[in-house]
Design an enzyme around this catalytic site. Structure first.
Site: not given
Ligand SMILES: *Cc1c(COP(=O)(O)O)cnc(C)c1O
Length: 435
Positions: A293-295, A337, A251, A364, A333
């Site tokens: 858990e960074p995404g 949102y 997050g 479209c 995106r």
């Molecule tokens: C999406 C998600 C993340 C990563 O969130 P980001 O905002 O992309 O960093 C981590 N853990 C879980 C369980 C998620 O669903």
């Protein structure tokens, strides 16, 4: 106008032709070579981010695991890179799990989240020997318990709790408030811990939360940590539960626009680790392993979208629209949102802005607008528009609306460009049709 270069990967520069350069490659040349729309990833930035997360948390806390949440960007070459950097994986579906398995990603480093995992997906993870199943709800707990009995195996699990905090982000990317489809409500945490501990094939290692995405503040993390440590201490006292692992999700914010700078990873790391250390001391808990858990923050800034401008349309006294050859099919995106992006004209980097334009997609839907009212130099058909901050979620949320082809992806590094996904073709679009 402030330069938008800092929104691009750190290897971003302008060459003597006035062109944007990323990873030593001229973006205008790449647009010509690979066609547009085109997505570029800067390999140096991707690797640097993995190391930054490991260093920022690892230098402050003894036992850490970083797992990349691959729903942000899923690509075989990138997964290989993530593994090379010693980062694990967070998956949320059997599909992501299957892709990870297809590149021999070490399964013991995979965490499986998701609020409605199917029996098949759970079976698949038990067969593959996943590191952790992050159990989201009572239904899943029961199903997983039955499966390990049937299959005669065991599984390490975490319980995902909804810590009832508001992360102050867009409601579509909030996941840890009390009224959320994700996780076990904190008030039912005891029931879940007791039930999980009573299940013979399941090894309850710890607790998990993930409160949302694009969180600019540390307080929601600190509050969540306190809530979960409080529960852990109570469960230890009442039921002998030992918190061996605390997973604080992802997050972390990234900077998409000049007016919204994001804190560095170290800022989050400092607040999170010090809260855990102080909280455990206060409650008499052993320090658990910390999982992060960074995404988005791993990949967003490393990626950019490259488009070619087409129609420029003036509506007198109203607005100038510049339509590009991509849009919501490759980046939903803004439409989904209200995400905000900035852009540059990659072949006119030194030129000053002369007025505001709205960058529209070619699909479209009236909602297919990439950027409203951005100041740019004069644009004519054929100019190359580059949009920074497109590494996360754009491609994984991409679609084939209007029978469009998903764009190719090119990895750049030290002047070399490597295709890591080719552009789709008409054949790809109809591959699943049955006549
Ligand atoms: C999406 C998600 C993340 C990563 O969130 P980001 O905002 O992309 O960093 C981590 N853990 C879980 C369980 C998620 O669903």
């Amino acid at each position: 106008m402030m330069s938008r270069l800092p929104l691009f990967p750190s290897t971003g520069e302008v060459n003597d032709r006035g062109h944007l350069v990323i990873g030593g490659c001229d973006v205008v040349d790449l647009a010509a070579e690979f066609g547009t729309p085109l997505y570029l990833f800067d390999e140096t930035s991707l690797r640097d981010k993995c190391r930054e997360f490991k260093d920022a948390f690892g230098s402050r806390y003894a036992d850490i695991t970083v797992v990349y949440s691959c729903k942000a960007f899923t690509n075989k070459s990138h997964l290989l890179l993530v593994n090379e950097e010693g980062v694990g994986l967070d998956v949320v579906s059997g599909g992501e799990l299957g892709i990870a398995h297809s590149v021999d990603f070490p399964m013991e480093q995979v965490y499986f989240s998701g609020n409605n995992k199917s029996r098949e997906e759970l079976r698949q993870s038990l067969e593959l020997g996943l590191g952790r199943v992050v159990v989201d709800n009572f239904h899943e707990l029961k199903m997983l318990g039955e499966l390990v009995n049937e299959m005669g195996c065991t599984q390490d699990i975490l319980l995902r709790l909804s810590p009832a905090v508001d992360p102050h982000t867009h409601k579509y990317i909030t996941t840890g408030n009390i009224d959320s489809k994700f996780g076990i409500p904190l008030v039912l945490g005891e029931d879940a811990v007791v039930e999980a501990m009573s299940m013979p094939g399941l090894n309850l290692l710890g607790l998990h939360f993930h409160i949302g995405s694009l969180i600019f503040e540390v307080e929601p993390y600190q509050e969540s940590i306190k809530n979960l440590l409080g529960l852990a201490a109570e469960m230890k006292r009442k039921h002998g539960f030992e918190l061996k692992e605390l997973d604080i999700g992802g997050g972390f914010a990234v900077q998409y626009t000049l007016d919204a700078p994001a804190p560095p990873v170290s800022f989050y790391a400092e607040a999170i680790t010090s809260t855990i250390i102080a909280g455990c001391r206060e409650l008499g808990l052993k320090l658990p392993r910390l999982v992060v858990e960074p995404g988005r923050s791993m990949v967003a800034r490393a990626g950019l979208a490259v488009y070619t401008a087409g129609v420029v349309k003036d509506i007198p006294n109203v607005r100038r629209y510049v339509s590009v050859d991509g849009g919501m099919a490759d980046n939903i995106r803004p439409a989904l949102y209200q995400a905000r992006h900035e852009a540059v004209v990659a072949n006119k980097m030194p030129e000053s802005e002369t007025g505001k334009v709205t960058i529209a997609g070619k699909f479209c839907e009236s909602g297919d607008i990439l950027i409203w009212d951005i100041g740019l130099p004069p644009i004519v058909a054929g100019d190359i528009i580059a949009v920074p901050g497109c590494g996360a979620f754009c491609l994984t949320e991409a679609m084939n609306y209007n029978a469009s082809f998903k764009p190719p992806v090119v990895m750049v590094r030290e002047g070399k460009a490597r295709l890591i996904r080719r552009r789709e073709t008409l054949e790809d679009l109809t591959r699943c049709d049955v006549v």
